[in-house]
Design a protein around this motif. Sequence first.
Motif, mmCIF file in Angstrom:
data_model
loop_
_atom_site.group_PDB
_atom_site.id
_atom_site.type_symbol
_atom_site.label_atom_id
_atom_site.label_comp_id
_atom_site.label_asym_id
_atom_site.label_seq_id
_atom_site.Cartn_x
_atom_site.Cartn_y
_atom_site.Cartn_z
ATOM 1 N N MET A 1 0.806 -1.193 0.000
ATOM 2 C CA MET A 1 0.000 0.000 0.000
ATOM 3 C C MET A 1 0.852 1.261 0.000
ATOM 4 N N LEU A 2 2.126 1.151 0.231
ATOM 5 C CA LEU A 2 2.953 2.343 0.243
ATOM 6 C C LEU A 2 3.156 2.918 -1.143
ATOM 7 N N GLY A 3 3.011 2.122 -2.182
ATOM 8 C CA GLY A 3 3.264 2.611 -3.525
ATOM 9 C C GLY A 3 2.217 3.570 -4.032
ATOM 10 N N GLY A 4 1.007 3.488 -3.535
ATOM 11 C CA GLY A 4 -0.055 4.377 -3.975
ATOM 12 C C GLY A 4 -0.699 5.045 -2.791
ATOM 13 N N ARG A 5 -1.867 5.531 -2.991
ATOM 14 C CA ARG A 5 -2.544 6.190 -1.891
ATOM 15 C C ARG A 5 -3.145 5.169 -0.942
ATOM 16 N N GLY A 6 -3.404 3.947 -1.415
ATOM 17 C CA GLY A 6 -3.921 2.914 -0.529
ATOM 18 C C GLY A 6 -5.209 3.345 0.133
ATOM 19 N N VAL A 7 -5.330 3.045 1.407
ATOM 20 C CA VAL A 7 -6.519 3.374 2.165
ATOM 21 C C VAL A 7 -6.655 4.879 2.315
ATOM 22 N N SER A 8 -5.548 5.545 2.436
ATOM 23 C CA SER A 8 -5.572 6.974 2.751
ATOM 24 C C SER A 8 -5.109 7.834 1.603
ATOM 25 N N PRO A 25 9.406 9.954 -6.809
ATOM 26 C CA PRO A 25 8.542 9.481 -5.720
ATOM 27 C C PRO A 25 8.326 10.575 -4.668
ATOM 28 N N ASP A 26 7.141 10.619 -4.147
ATOM 29 C CA ASP A 26 6.797 11.604 -3.129
ATOM 30 C C ASP A 26 7.056 10.984 -1.766
ATOM 31 N N LEU A 27 8.056 11.498 -1.069
ATOM 32 C CA LEU A 27 8.421 10.993 0.250
ATOM 33 C C LEU A 27 7.232 10.980 1.195
ATOM 34 N N TYR A 28 6.349 11.950 1.064
ATOM 35 C CA TYR A 28 5.225 12.102 1.991
ATOM 36 C C TYR A 28 3.989 11.321 1.568
ATOM 37 N N ARG A 29 4.022 10.674 0.413
ATOM 38 C CA ARG A 29 2.906 9.867 -0.030
ATOM 39 C C ARG A 29 3.300 8.427 -0.302
ATOM 40 N N TRP A 32 7.054 5.134 3.999
ATOM 41 C CA TRP A 32 6.586 4.963 5.382
ATOM 42 C C TRP A 32 6.386 6.306 6.075
ATOM 43 N N VAL A 33 7.009 7.359 5.582
ATOM 44 C CA VAL A 33 6.920 8.674 6.219
ATOM 45 C C VAL A 33 5.466 9.136 6.324
ATOM 46 N N ARG A 34 4.620 8.726 5.368
ATOM 47 C CA ARG A 34 3.228 9.181 5.410
ATOM 48 C C ARG A 34 2.509 8.742 6.692
ATOM 49 N N TYR A 35 2.993 7.681 7.323
ATOM 50 C CA TYR A 35 2.363 7.218 8.556
ATOM 51 C C TYR A 35 2.591 8.169 9.724
ATOM 52 N N LEU A 36 3.555 9.073 9.606
ATOM 53 C CA LEU A 36 3.753 10.072 10.658
ATOM 54 C C LEU A 36 2.544 11.003 10.767
ATOM 55 N N GLY A 37 1.791 11.128 9.683
ATOM 56 C CA GLY A 37 0.573 11.930 9.709
ATOM 57 C C GLY A 37 -0.508 11.340 10.600
ATOM 58 N N TYR A 38 -0.348 10.092 10.988
ATOM 59 C CA TYR A 38 -1.316 9.430 11.867
ATOM 60 C C TYR A 38 -0.917 9.491 13.341
ATOM 61 N N ALA A 39 0.195 10.093 13.633
ATOM 62 C CA ALA A 39 0.727 10.070 15.000
ATOM 63 C C ALA A 39 -0.264 10.609 16.024
#
Length: 181
Positions: A1-8, A25-29, A32-39
């Motif tokens: 799911m990290l390759g695309g937008r996946g669930v989010s 590639p977008d580091l923030y999309r 794994w960095v995108r998961y920091l938005g869920y902190a």
Amino acid sequence: MLGGRGVSERARPAAGARAMGATEPDLYRDTWVRYLGYANEVGESFRSLVPVSVVWASYGVATAYVTADAIDKGRRAAMAHTQDPTQATRVGVAVVDTFVWQSLASVAIPGITINRLCAASLALLGALTRWPLPLRRWTTTALGLAAIPLIITPIDRSVDFLMDSSLRKLYGTPGQPPAPH
């Protein structure tokens, strides 16, 4: 799911970044960095079990993610429009759009949602069960964590609608349709 937008769609690029069609590639999309938005949502889920300073630290992590993503989208817009006389405007739009969208969709709305869900579930479990407090707290935490994937898409879409209906009208490109989501 990290390759695309996946669930989010949590790490959705700003309007300026979408328009440039970058293949980098977008580091923030895309990582794994995108998961920091869920902190902060995780922090809110654990609020009944951890000191409040831990919850506030989770908001710090999420806010750092939002800020870094906004800066990155501004950098990308600047690189994509180096010869454009309106470069400063495009960079500003990319930064503002990303920062506002991420602040609402990644921090404010989900934080409030998980906070209220957990508070209500803890109160209801206290009123409706005779479970010991530690069990009620862990159950509340589990409910909060389980709710995170369920609230993401509705919140993201609501923030898209809100921004498309308001702020994005102020800086839309004349003569071009809005970028697809």
